[in-house]
Design a protein around this motif. Sequence first.
Motif, mmCIF file in Angstrom:
data_model
loop_
_atom_site.group_PDB
_atom_site.id
_atom_site.type_symbol
_atom_site.label_atom_id
_atom_site.label_comp_id
_atom_site.label_asym_id
_atom_site.label_seq_id
_atom_site.Cartn_x
_atom_site.Cartn_y
_atom_site.Cartn_z
ATOM 1 N N UNK A 122 16.452 26.669 -22.462
ATOM 2 C CA UNK A 122 15.837 25.746 -23.410
ATOM 3 C C UNK A 122 15.523 24.415 -22.738
ATOM 4 N N UNK A 123 16.360 24.013 -21.839
ATOM 5 C CA UNK A 123 16.141 22.758 -21.135
ATOM 6 C C UNK A 123 14.934 22.881 -20.194
ATOM 7 N N UNK A 124 14.777 24.057 -19.583
ATOM 8 C CA UNK A 124 13.643 24.239 -18.652
ATOM 9 C C UNK A 124 12.335 24.222 -19.396
ATOM 10 N N UNK A 125 12.240 25.021 -20.479
ATOM 11 C CA UNK A 125 10.992 25.048 -21.241
ATOM 12 C C UNK A 125 10.728 23.737 -21.958
ATOM 13 N N UNK A 126 11.751 23.032 -22.056
ATOM 14 C CA UNK A 126 11.546 21.710 -22.691
ATOM 15 C C UNK A 126 10.842 20.754 -21.761
ATOM 16 N N UNK A 127 10.840 21.036 -20.463
ATOM 17 C CA UNK A 127 10.176 20.203 -19.466
ATOM 18 C C UNK A 127 8.782 20.760 -19.214
ATOM 19 N N UNK A 148 6.227 19.830 -17.293
ATOM 20 C CA UNK A 148 5.795 19.789 -15.878
ATOM 21 C C UNK A 148 6.395 20.947 -15.093
ATOM 22 N N UNK A 149 7.581 21.280 -15.321
ATOM 23 C CA UNK A 149 8.224 22.395 -14.602
ATOM 24 C C UNK A 149 7.551 23.716 -14.960
ATOM 25 N N UNK A 150 7.164 23.895 -16.186
ATOM 26 C CA UNK A 150 6.524 25.149 -16.599
ATOM 27 C C UNK A 150 5.141 25.290 -15.958
ATOM 28 N N UNK A 151 4.405 24.236 -15.885
ATOM 29 C CA UNK A 151 3.077 24.272 -15.256
ATOM 30 C C UNK A 151 3.206 24.599 -13.783
ATOM 31 N N UNK A 152 4.180 24.052 -13.172
ATOM 32 C CA UNK A 152 4.369 24.337 -11.741
ATOM 33 C C UNK A 152 4.635 25.801 -11.483
ATOM 34 N N UNK A 153 5.456 26.390 -12.317
ATOM 35 C CA UNK A 153 5.741 27.815 -12.136
ATOM 36 C C UNK A 153 4.489 28.656 -12.350
#
Length: 384
Positions: free
Chosen positions: A12-17, A19-24
């Motif tokens: 939940x913390x990752x998808x909450x960011x 920028x991190x999702x776009x990078x992946x």
Amino acid sequence: MSALVPTPLQLEEVFAEPTLLVGLLVVAVAAITVWQMVEIVDAYNRGALTVFGEYRKLLQPGLNIVPPFVSRVYTFDMRTQTIDVPTQEAITRDNSPVTADAVVYIRVMDAKRAFLEVDNYKKAVSNLSQTTLRAVLGDMELDDTLSRREMINERIRQELDEPTDEWGIRVESVEVREVTPSRDVKGAMEQQTSAERKRRAMILEAQGERRSAVEKAEGDKQSNIIRAQGEKQSQILEAQGDSISTVLRARSAESMGERAVIDKGMDALTEIGQSESTTFVMPQELTSMVGRYGKHLSGSDVRQDGADLESLDFDEETRELIGLDDISEILGEIDEDLEMDVEAMEQEAQAIQEGEDMGQNPDSVSDPDEVDAMPGEESESSDR
């Protein structure tokens, strides 16, 4: 172990960011794009590249870069390939049903044409080979289909060359593996083969008998020739033996006749020597016989008018057969008797002469000249 697995709270913390999702997502898209752009072609293949369905080029062996997501590559094996032609039924020109199968060896020479000109070149070549095989077998007689396999292969290859050249395919060779006639035809062929073998066996047997007869006749001929030569030689030897025997018998008869003449002559000389006459005549036959055998009796030839008389020479066998040695002994005894008779005759003549001188009967006395001539005549007869 539990520390490596993210907890729901951590996700939940990752998808909450954001920028991190776009990078992946960017990393994933980049990886897929690179994967789509790289095309590796094997050394024995060629690749046909299409972009949006349009043919662009042939890809060479090795690493090739192609447009991602919108391109497709069709590979073609450039090595020699084998295509099995299924068993085909055909009727020959002389109405004999046969079945045959074959193997076709092909090679892709132009991958572009093989890609653009034909849908599936292997299937196309296989179907074309089947129809061509049936057509070639139907144009030949049964005996040719069974015995002229090389001609069938060549005709099929020539029939396949023209259409396959348009597809960029080269037919390297065609091999018909088996041509099988129908069961009825096969039975008839077996009977024909059996009859042919029997015919050849009879011919070979007849030739063998003829050769044997010829050899036997030749042997009889040679045997007859040798036998005839032997008989001829035997007859010649027998004739020679008869000739020699006849000659020896003739010589013996001649010798015995001459011996008889000599014996009679010797008897006559003996009688003449015992007679009172001082003059006697030698038979001509006796003198010739003595001259003929003079060489054998006295070791020297009798001469007449200064020339040597020819005398016969006999070998030991002939001498023994005609008895020359016995004749020599007999003549020697006769000569001794003649010498004694001559001396007695001389003494008797001298006594008669003395008696006449003593005054006996004058009528019994001969003329002195005649008396003087008698010793001379006696000596002449002795010399003869």
